[in-house]
Each structure stands twice: as C-alpha cells, then as structure tokens.
Enzyme design. Structure first.
Site, mmCIF file in Angstrom:
data_model
loop_
_atom_site.group_PDB
_atom_site.id
_atom_site.type_symbol
_atom_site.label_atom_id
_atom_site.label_comp_id
_atom_site.label_asym_id
_atom_site.label_seq_id
_atom_site.Cartn_x
_atom_site.Cartn_y
_atom_site.Cartn_z
ATOM 1 N N CYS A 107 89.081 35.786 29.670
ATOM 2 C CA CYS A 107 89.658 36.307 30.931
ATOM 3 C C CYS A 107 88.950 37.561 31.442
ATOM 4 O O CYS A 107 88.676 37.681 32.642
ATOM 5 C CB CYS A 107 91.147 36.589 30.733
ATOM 6 S SG CYS A 107 91.556 37.374 29.166
ATOM 7 N N HIS A 125 94.569 42.201 34.192
ATOM 8 C CA HIS A 125 93.606 43.026 33.457
ATOM 9 C C HIS A 125 92.876 43.935 34.446
ATOM 10 O O HIS A 125 92.508 43.502 35.540
ATOM 11 C CB HIS A 125 92.537 42.150 32.780
ATOM 12 C CG HIS A 125 93.026 41.394 31.587
ATOM 13 N ND1 HIS A 125 94.273 41.564 31.018
ATOM 14 C CD2 HIS A 125 92.391 40.459 30.818
ATOM 15 C CE1 HIS A 125 94.388 40.752 29.964
ATOM 16 N NE2 HIS A 125 93.262 40.073 29.828
#
Ligand code: A2P
Length: 343
Positions: free
Chosen positions: A128, A248
């Site tokens: 990711c 994130h």
C-alpha cells in the site's frame, strides 16, 4: 462479456473493500464467490442487492473462476494461488508472497499497466505505501527523471487488518492507562513483543530483516525499483505506524535529474492520472488521512524545493491504504485485463 470472480479473504479489511470497489465501478461480474477461513464460513455478504454466503476456501473453490482477488495473507496465497491458476483463473494477489518473483508482474496501472501482458497466471498488487508513492512520483520521473527517494511513512492500523483496528479502538478509550494498555496485534501479530498503538508511534511495521530495515521498508525499496523498471534508483524508507484508522501519509524527499520550479512540479502532479494536487498553504490546504479515507485518489501537498539542493523536492502524499493502496488497485488491474482482453 462478464466474468466469474472470487474474493479470497472476503471478510477482511481489504476483502470488504474489494467487494465495494467491484460494486461501485460496476465491474462486469457474472458470478461471485466470497471465500475466507472456516471461522467465518456461513456469514452473509450482500453484493449488488443479492445475498451470498461466505465459504471456507478449498482448492475446488476456484473451479470456473476467471479472476481471483486474494487478500488473506501471504501463506494463504502461497497455498491457494497456484490452485486457482491450475484451474484457469488469473490471480491478482494483494499479499507480498509473489511480488518480487521475476515471473510475476507487479502492477500499478498508472505507472506500468503494460506489464500485465507478461503474466503467467499471477499478477501482484504492490504494498500500500509503495502504490501511493509511485503514483505521485511517476509524473516527475517521466518529465524530469528521478534519481533518489527518501521516504518516511505515517501508516494507519487498517493496513494490519481488522484486529488492529479493534485494538486501536479499545485502547483509545483509556488515556490514563495508555502505557499499560493490553496489546496483542501490533507491531506484528507473530512478534515476541507487542506495544499499544493508541497515543503512540511505532517505528516497526512487519518484522526486521538482517540489514536493520523492516520488511515493510524493504518492500517499499524493492517494489519501487521493480514497478518503475529502474534498478539504479536510490530508495530509502522508514515506516512508522500511527494511531490512525485508515489513510497512510508519507513525507517524501526526491532528487530529480532536471531542475523544475515548484510551480512546474505542482503542474506535473496536478496532471497525473489518479493523483490530486491539494496544496495551498496560505489557506491551510493539504491532505490528511482523515479526509482521504474512502476516496480513490492519491493526494499530494506541501510541495517545496529543498533549500540546499535545487534538484531536491519535498512532498506530502496521502491516500486510503485500503482503497488505492489495495482494493482499488487490484480492481483496476482486473479492469486492465478485461480492457486488453487477456482474461
Ligand atoms: P476469517 O474472517 O475467516 O478469519 P484481515 O487482514 O482484515 O485480518 O483479514 C484477513 C482475511 O483473510 C479474512 O477474510 C480472513 O478470514 C482471511 N483468512 C485468514 N486465514 C485464512 C485461511 N486459513 N483460509 C482462508 N482465509 C483466511
């Protein structure tokens, strides 16, 4: 034409998002099977208004499946992906099991979509943190050349699964006991020691490798070179877990081969597919994970030229780790397979 699809790990944080992306993007699904462990077999999942029962995954689950989206952990992929391929499915694998395998393309459609043509049954979805970083940097690489990346991450707990989200939620209720909060998931389920994540920052994601970097950091380093087809690119990473549920963030320092202005860097990023420029400091506009959660885009802000090196630029990159960082990227790979008629 429509396709038989399987989601392996359908009850997990990423698996649920995969289902939602297939629905939202109206992927041409003929039939869909939701697979997980025996623990959640029998649970019900609604897909496009129809109710399906979660099944325990067995090799035969992949009979007649055209596209299998995997996100149930590396060891499950190692065991079941070959079974799915043997039965004629193309596997799009969200775990790290096959990412660095030379036979397996590692794909972010905005960067190296054409690599899907090289697949031999399995296509890997990158980590990711890597996905959102390469989306933001690819336009700079194309326009100005890229020689060096130094990245520090501020990662959400959902990347560690549903159990990590639950642990953050329960620890967050009790600040007075923060230092002694019970912890059994982070930094890594299989580790010897666990630390509370609420009110904390943990500079360990995944286990440590022999060179002092964690596996998460080595994933960012190795996967970036593979996706960008550049072994000479210099990459360093420090990965940190924060008490954020989803989204994130990354502080990225890059060195370019050219010397663009900040305005040119902003323009290049603003024009990039899948990327949204969100950079207006005078109005306090910059990306944050709380606002990026649930969105498809990779958001970039805080763009500054380095004060000592005119080829150096600092960027702040934020994206939903479950969406572009995992499920959306996997579904985009499936869409590319359909588009190129290689499924
Ligand atoms: P289950 O709900 O049955 O445990 P997360 O990353 O959010 O923790 O999700 C992991 C996903 O992988 C879940 O859907 C989980 O299903 C699935 N999974 C875990 N172990 C297995 C297994 N042995 N076989 C199939 N699916 C598994």
């Amino acid at each position: 034409k429509s396709y038989n699809v399987a989601i392996m790990g359908a009850t997990g944080a990423v698996g649920q998002q995969m289902k939602e992306q297939l629905e939202k993007r109206n992927f041409p699904v003929k039939n869909i099977v939701f697979l997980a462990s025996s623990r959640s077999a029998g649970q019900e999942i609604t897909f496009k208004g129809k109710t399906y029962t979660v099944q325990e995954a067995v090799p035969e689950s992949f009979e007649n499946v055209d596209i299998a989206l995997f996100s149930a952990g590396g060891s499950i992929s190692e065991k079941f992906a070959p079974e799915a391929v043997k039965r004629g499915a193309v596997v799009i694998d969200n775990t790290s099991a096959f990412r660095m395998d030379k036979e397996v393309p590692l794909v972010v459609p905005e960067v190296n979509k054409e690599d899907i043509r090289l697949h031999k049954g399995i296509i890997a979805n990158p980590n990711c943190s890597t996905i959102q970083m390469v989306c933001a940097l690819q336009p700079l690489k194309e326009q100005y050349g890229l020689s060096k990346i130094v990245v520090s991450t501020y990662q959400a707990v959902s990347g560690a699964g549903v159990n990590a989200i639950n642990e953050l939620k329960s620890q967050s209720a009790d600040f007075d006991n923060a230092q002694n909060a019970e912890a059994s998931v982070l930094p890594v389920k299989s580790a010897d020691r666990h630390y509370p994540i609420a009110f904390n920052a943990i500079p360990q994601i995944d286990q440590f490798t022999d060179n002092g970097y964690t596996y998460e950091e080595m994933k960012m380093i190795n996967e970036t070179k593979k996706i960008m087809h550049d072994d000479t690119l210099s990459v360093a990473a420090t990965c940190v877990r924060l008490p954020v549920v989803t989204g994130h963030s990354e502080s990225v320092y890059v060195e370019l081969e050219g010397v663009p202005t900040v305005a040119e860097v902003k323009q290049s990023i603003a024009n990039a597919p899948g990327v949204e420029l969100m950079d207006d400091p005078s109005n306090q506009v910059y990306p944050m994970p709380l606002m990026a959660a649930g969105k498809d885009e990779v958001f970039v802000g805080r763009i500054r030229q380095d004060l000592d090196n005119p080829q150096g630029f600092h960027l702040w990159v934020v994206s939903d780790n479950l969406v572009k960082g995992a499920a959306l990227n996997s579904v985009q790979i499936a869409e590319a397979l359909v588009e190129e008629q290689i499924v």
